[in-house]
Structures are given as structure tokens and as C-alpha cells.
Motif scaffolding. Structure first.
Motif, PDB file in Angstrom:
ATOM      1  N   PRO A  11     -15.162 -18.765  26.350  1.00  0.00           N
ATOM      2  CA  PRO A  11     -16.524 -19.106  26.781  1.00  0.00           C
ATOM      3  C   PRO A  11     -17.541 -18.020  26.484  1.00  0.00           C
ATOM      4  N   VAL A  12     -18.737 -18.447  26.144  1.00  0.00           N
ATOM      5  CA  VAL A  12     -19.912 -17.588  25.971  1.00  0.00           C
ATOM      6  C   VAL A  12     -20.989 -18.144  26.905  1.00  0.00           C
ATOM      7  N   PRO A  13     -22.089 -17.428  27.119  1.00  0.00           N
ATOM      8  CA  PRO A  13     -23.064 -17.880  28.115  1.00  0.00           C
ATOM      9  C   PRO A  13     -23.534 -19.325  27.975  1.00  0.00           C
ATOM     10  N   SER A  14     -23.675 -19.821  26.758  1.00  0.00           N
ATOM     11  CA  SER A  14     -24.157 -21.194  26.590  1.00  0.00           C
ATOM     12  C   SER A  14     -23.210 -22.235  27.202  1.00  0.00           C
ATOM     13  N   PHE A  15     -21.933 -21.864  27.374  1.00  0.00           N
ATOM     14  CA  PHE A  15     -20.980 -22.790  27.977  1.00  0.00           C
ATOM     15  C   PHE A  15     -21.342 -23.097  29.422  1.00  0.00           C
ATOM     16  N   PHE A  16     -22.066 -22.182  30.062  1.00  0.00           N
ATOM     17  CA  PHE A  16     -22.242 -22.286  31.507  1.00  0.00           C
ATOM     18  C   PHE A  16     -23.375 -23.227  31.912  1.00  0.00           C
ATOM     19  N   VAL A  17     -23.899 -23.945  30.939  1.00  0.00           N
ATOM     20  CA  VAL A  17     -24.749 -25.089  31.254  1.00  0.00           C
ATOM     21  C   VAL A  17     -23.864 -26.242  31.721  1.00  0.00           C
ATOM     22  N   TYR A  18     -22.601 -26.227  31.293  1.00  0.00           N
ATOM     23  CA  TYR A  18     -21.669 -27.299  31.612  1.00  0.00           C
ATOM     24  C   TYR A  18     -20.498 -26.824  32.482  1.00  0.00           C
ATOM     25  N   ASP A  19     -20.067 -25.576  32.303  1.00  0.00           N
ATOM     26  CA  ASP A  19     -18.873 -25.068  32.972  1.00  0.00           C
ATOM     27  C   ASP A  19     -19.257 -24.142  34.135  1.00  0.00           C
ATOM     28  N   PRO A  20     -18.577 -24.214  35.269  1.00  0.00           N
ATOM     29  CA  PRO A  20     -18.918 -23.373  36.425  1.00  0.00           C
ATOM     30  C   PRO A  20     -18.545 -21.905  36.196  1.00  0.00           C
ATOM     31  N   VAL A  21     -19.485 -21.032  36.490  1.00  0.00           N
ATOM     32  CA  VAL A  21     -19.284 -19.597  36.293  1.00  0.00           C
ATOM     33  C   VAL A  21     -19.643 -18.857  37.576  1.00  0.00           C
ATOM     34  N   GLY A  22     -18.902 -17.803  37.877  1.00  0.00           N
ATOM     35  CA  GLY A  22     -19.180 -16.969  39.033  1.00  0.00           C
ATOM     36  C   GLY A  22     -19.837 -15.665  38.623  1.00  0.00           C
ATOM     37  N   VAL A  23     -20.761 -15.181  39.447  1.00  0.00           N
ATOM     38  CA  VAL A  23     -21.416 -13.898  39.208  1.00  0.00           C
ATOM     39  C   VAL A  23     -21.633 -13.205  40.558  1.00  0.00           C
ATOM     40  N   GLU A  24     -21.795 -11.891  40.520  1.00  0.00           N
ATOM     41  CA  GLU A  24     -22.226 -11.170  41.711  1.00  0.00           C
ATOM     42  C   GLU A  24     -23.690 -11.512  41.966  1.00  0.00           C
ATOM     43  N   ASN A  25     -24.009 -11.838  43.202  1.00  0.00           N
ATOM     44  CA  ASN A  25     -25.368 -12.237  43.545  1.00  0.00           C
ATOM     45  C   ASN A  25     -26.380 -11.147  43.195  1.00  0.00           C
ATOM     46  N   ASP A  26     -27.465 -11.545  42.545  1.00  0.00           N
ATOM     47  CA  ASP A  26     -28.557 -10.637  42.166  1.00  0.00           C
ATOM     48  C   ASP A  26     -28.129  -9.540  41.201  1.00  0.00           C
ATOM     49  N   SER A  27     -27.048  -9.745  40.486  1.00  0.00           N
ATOM     50  CA  SER A  27     -26.619  -8.783  39.461  1.00  0.00           C
ATOM     51  C   SER A  27     -27.341  -9.084  38.152  1.00  0.00           C
ATOM     52  N   ILE A  28     -27.166  -8.216  37.166  1.00  0.00           N
ATOM     53  CA  ILE A  28     -27.822  -8.456  35.885  1.00  0.00           C
ATOM     54  C   ILE A  28     -27.265  -9.699  35.202  1.00  0.00           C
ATOM     55  N   SER A  29     -25.989 -10.012  35.432  1.00  0.00           N
ATOM     56  CA  SER A  29     -25.426 -11.242  34.875  1.00  0.00           C
ATOM     57  C   SER A  29     -26.084 -12.459  35.498  1.00  0.00           C
ATOM     58  N   ASP A  30     -26.306 -12.394  36.802  1.00  0.00           N
ATOM     59  CA  ASP A  30     -26.998 -13.468  37.513  1.00  0.00           C
ATOM     60  C   ASP A  30     -28.402 -13.661  36.937  1.00  0.00           C
ATOM     61  N   PHE A  31     -29.154 -12.576  36.804  1.00  0.00           N
ATOM     62  CA  PHE A  31     -30.519 -12.666  36.287  1.00  0.00           C
ATOM     63  C   PHE A  31     -30.541 -13.158  34.840  1.00  0.00           C
ATOM     64  N   TYR A  32     -29.583 -12.700  34.047  1.00  0.00           N
ATOM     65  CA  TYR A  32     -29.546 -13.111  32.640  1.00  0.00           C
ATOM     66  C   TYR A  32     -29.311 -14.615  32.509  1.00  0.00           C
ATOM     67  N   LEU A  33     -28.314 -15.128  33.209  1.00  0.00           N
ATOM     68  CA  LEU A  33     -28.010 -16.551  33.110  1.00  0.00           C
ATOM     69  C   LEU A  33     -29.151 -17.398  33.668  1.00  0.00           C
ATOM     70  N   THR A  34     -29.739 -16.937  34.772  1.00  0.00           N
ATOM     71  CA  THR A  34     -30.847 -17.682  35.373  1.00  0.00           C
ATOM     72  C   THR A  34     -32.063 -17.687  34.461  1.00  0.00           C
ATOM     73  N   ALA A  35     -32.372 -16.518  33.879  1.00  0.00           N
ATOM     74  CA  ALA A  35     -33.534 -16.425  32.994  1.00  0.00           C
ATOM     75  C   ALA A  35     -33.330 -17.217  31.712  1.00  0.00           C
ATOM     76  N   THR A  36     -32.092 -17.274  31.231  1.00  0.00           N
ATOM     77  CA  THR A  36     -31.814 -17.931  29.952  1.00  0.00           C
ATOM     78  C   THR A  36     -31.709 -19.448  30.089  1.00  0.00           C
ATOM     79  N   PHE A  37     -31.042 -19.901  31.151  1.00  0.00           N
ATOM     80  CA  PHE A  37     -30.749 -21.327  31.267  1.00  0.00           C
ATOM     81  C   PHE A  37     -31.391 -21.994  32.489  1.00  0.00           C
ATOM     82  N   GLY A  38     -31.990 -21.207  33.366  1.00  0.00           N
ATOM     83  CA  GLY A  38     -32.666 -21.760  34.522  1.00  0.00           C
ATOM     84  C   GLY A  38     -31.737 -22.547  35.428  1.00  0.00           C
ATOM     85  N   ALA A  39     -32.257 -23.619  35.990  1.00  0.00           N
ATOM     86  CA  ALA A  39     -31.489 -24.426  36.932  1.00  0.00           C
ATOM     87  C   ALA A  39     -30.339 -25.171  36.267  1.00  0.00           C
ATOM     88  N   SER A  40     -30.329 -25.177  34.927  1.00  0.00           N
ATOM     89  CA  SER A  40     -29.257 -25.885  34.217  1.00  0.00           C
ATOM     90  C   SER A  40     -27.923 -25.162  34.323  1.00  0.00           C
TER      91      SER A  40
END
Length: 303
Positions: A174-203
Motif C-alpha cells: 500500500p501507498v497513501p492513495s490506497f487509503f481512500v479505500y483501505d482503512p489506515v491507522g495513524v497517531e492522532n495529530d501526527s504528520i502522517s495524520d496531517f499529510y493524509l488529511t491534507a492530501t485526501f480530505g474526508a475521503s
């Protein structure tokens, strides 16, 4: 913790086009009580021990097990202390809201109530622009690099190649684009969280956990298919049926960073000695061996 440290560097990286270009030096601290300044290198050697601040409950980097300090940063601290000819004494500290708060509390001033500074603090992200903002601290001894990776359940991605390419990626994993469809876990308010949210939003199908370790426990329990976070933490938490890789992360400006040592700006002689100790341990492979001993890949620092 990752949020407090690395997000500060994300902000610092965007402050100026050239290093320190827009920084106005502040007034130097005056009449600082001696107990807030720490000790000189000669005083440390004379008394026979050095106090090193490390983050508490932060495997695989620093934690206590039966009263015994463990972790990568603890071992690096021992290497530094051995080079200085003194005993290491580890102070386990909590992460604050920002990296600047941690540096104030543990490196150059001390907490307002019952606080004191330590001689050294480890796992301090290094950014040349950020150093302009915190004039009271010397940033030295860069001992490792860190990067964002993805851990995944192999049963969820049966076509993934288990061996990494030269760039650290598992083809088919998996790469980040997969997580529009596949469930992914992140540490809350981490840079991974911000990156995925900024890139894909609510999707993005994100489940947020208190820590990366908790996210890895959720991965093992099947709550998510993957976890995104610091590579070393993913490797440390990976068990049977879980693989880890470091894919390319387009548009992620700070997916890699350098870690080093912080100390009070008035003790540059100690800083030079620490940097020399780290350089020697990098050159002869001792620091790489520390990471290997914990089952982690070692990323050399940018020095």
C-alpha cells in the motif's frame, strides 16, 4: 511527541527562503541562575556522570523495563558517556506541546516549578532554520535519520512483494492513495495524520490512535489494514503477518528528518566533545549496530 517535534520543523522550513534570512536575534538571557545552566565539560568529567534527557515510554527509542533504561537513544547516550569517560544517568521526560517547550524545560531554563536542565537531550529533530529561532540551544551530534513508512497486513495485500527495492518500497504494497479505500491507522495529530488529511480530505479512511504503538496494536488486531508513521516505530511494533516498507511519498516535504543532540548554548565545549563522540561511533559502525540490535534499519544522518 512526533507532532510536537517535527511539526515545529515543518513550520520552520517555510519561514525563510534562505537560512535565518528573516530572523531578528533576540536579547541574550542575562543573570540566568546557575542551576538552570548545567555544568561545563570539566565539571561533568570531574564529578563522573552526565545527565541525559530522553522521552519516557517511547519504544523503540527510550523506555524503562524493570527500572533499567532501554532503547536506541539510551544506547546512543551510553556511547556518548563512554567517550567522555563518565557514567550516563538517564532522565525520562514527557513530551510537551511543542519542541520549543521541551527545549526550554529540559535544556536551557527548566520548568517553572521544580524544574532543572539536563546536560544533554536526545532525539531532537534538526533543522538549520529552526536553530535560528532557539538561540539558547546548541544543536549537534546528529546521529540518525528518520523517515515515514507504512506497515501493512500481508493478508490484506497478498500481491505485495516481501523484499524491498533499493528505495525501500515493496512493489504491490500500500501507498497513501490506497487509503481512500483501505482503512489506515495513524497517531492522532501526527504528520502522517496531517499529510493524509491534507492530501485526501474526508475521503481518507483514517482511524486515529493515541500513539503509533497503539495504532500498531490495532493493526495486529485487524482493526485497520495499514499504519503510517515513523519507520522505526513501525518496525519495532511489527509482528507476524505484518510487513513494513518506506514508499515514495509525493508532495510530502518532510517525510524524512535528522535527529541529534541538544544542549545549553553556554557549553559549546561539551557540544564539540559530543559531536566528536557521535562522529566516531557513526564511522566505526557502533550506532548502526545499536539499531540492528533492536531489529531496526539504520538511516545515516545528514551531517
Amino acid at each position: 511527541m512526533l507532532r510536537a517535534a517535527v511539526l515545529a520543523l515543518m513550520l520552520a522550513a517555510g519561514l525563510a527562503e534562505a537560512r535565518c534570512e528573516d530572523h531578528v536575534p533576540g536579547a541574550r538571557p542575562q543573570n540566568t541562575p546557575r542551576e538552570f545552566v548545567g555544568q561545563t565539560l570539566d565539571e561533568i568529567v570531574a564529578r563522573g556522570w552526565i545527565e541525559i534527557a530522553v522521552y519516557e515510554n517511547f519504544p523503540p527509542y527510550s523506555w524503562e523495563e524493570g527500572g533499567t533504561p532501554k532503547g536506541v537513544d539510551v544506547e546512543v547516550g551510553r556511547i556518548i558517556a563512554e567517550s567522555l569517560g563518565v557514567e550516563p544517568r538517564f532522565r525520562f521526560v514527557q513530551s510537551g506541546e511543542t519542541l520549543e517547550a521541551d527545549l526550554l524545560n529540559y535544556v536551557w531554563k527548566g520548568a517553572a516549578v521544580g524544574g532543572h536542565v539536563s546536560n544533554l537531550m536526545l532525539r531532537v529533530p534538526y533543522n538549520s532554520d529552526f536553530t535560528c529561532r532557539v538561540e539558547q540551544v546548541v544543536f549537534t551530534g546528529q546521529y540518525a535519520g528518520e523517515k515515514v513508512g507504512i506497515a501493512y497486513r500481508t493478508e490484506a495485500y497478498p500481491d505485495a512483494v516481501p523484499q524491498a527495492n533499493a528505495d525501500g518500497r515493496h512493489p504491490g504494497a500500500p501507498v497513501p492513495s490506497f487509503f481512500v479505500y483501505d482503512p489506515v491507522g495513524v497517531e492522532n495529530d501526527s504528520i502522517s495524520d496531517f499529510y493524509l488529511t491534507a492530501t485526501f480530505g474526508a475521503s481518507a479512511k483514517i482511524t486515529r490512535y493515541k500513539t503509533t504503538l497503539a495504532a500498531m496494536e490495532g493493526l495486529a488486531a485487524g482493526e485497520v489494514w495499514a499504519v503510517m508513521g515513523p519507520l522505526s516505530q513501525l518496525e519495532a511494533g511489527a509482528g507476524e503477518g505484518i510487513a513494513v516498507h518506506a514508499p515514495l511519498l509525493p508532495g510530502f516535504g518532510l517525510s524524512r528528518w535528522t535527529l541529534g543532540v541538544a544542549l545549553h548554548q553556554s557549553h559549546r565545549d561539551l557540544g564539540y566533545a559530543v559531536d566528536e563522540a557521535v562522529a566516531e561511533a557513526l564511522a566505526d559502525g557502533r550506532i548502526a549496530a545499536v539499531f540492528a540490535g533492536y531489529g531496526l534499519d539504520f538511516t545515516p544522518p545528514e551531517r
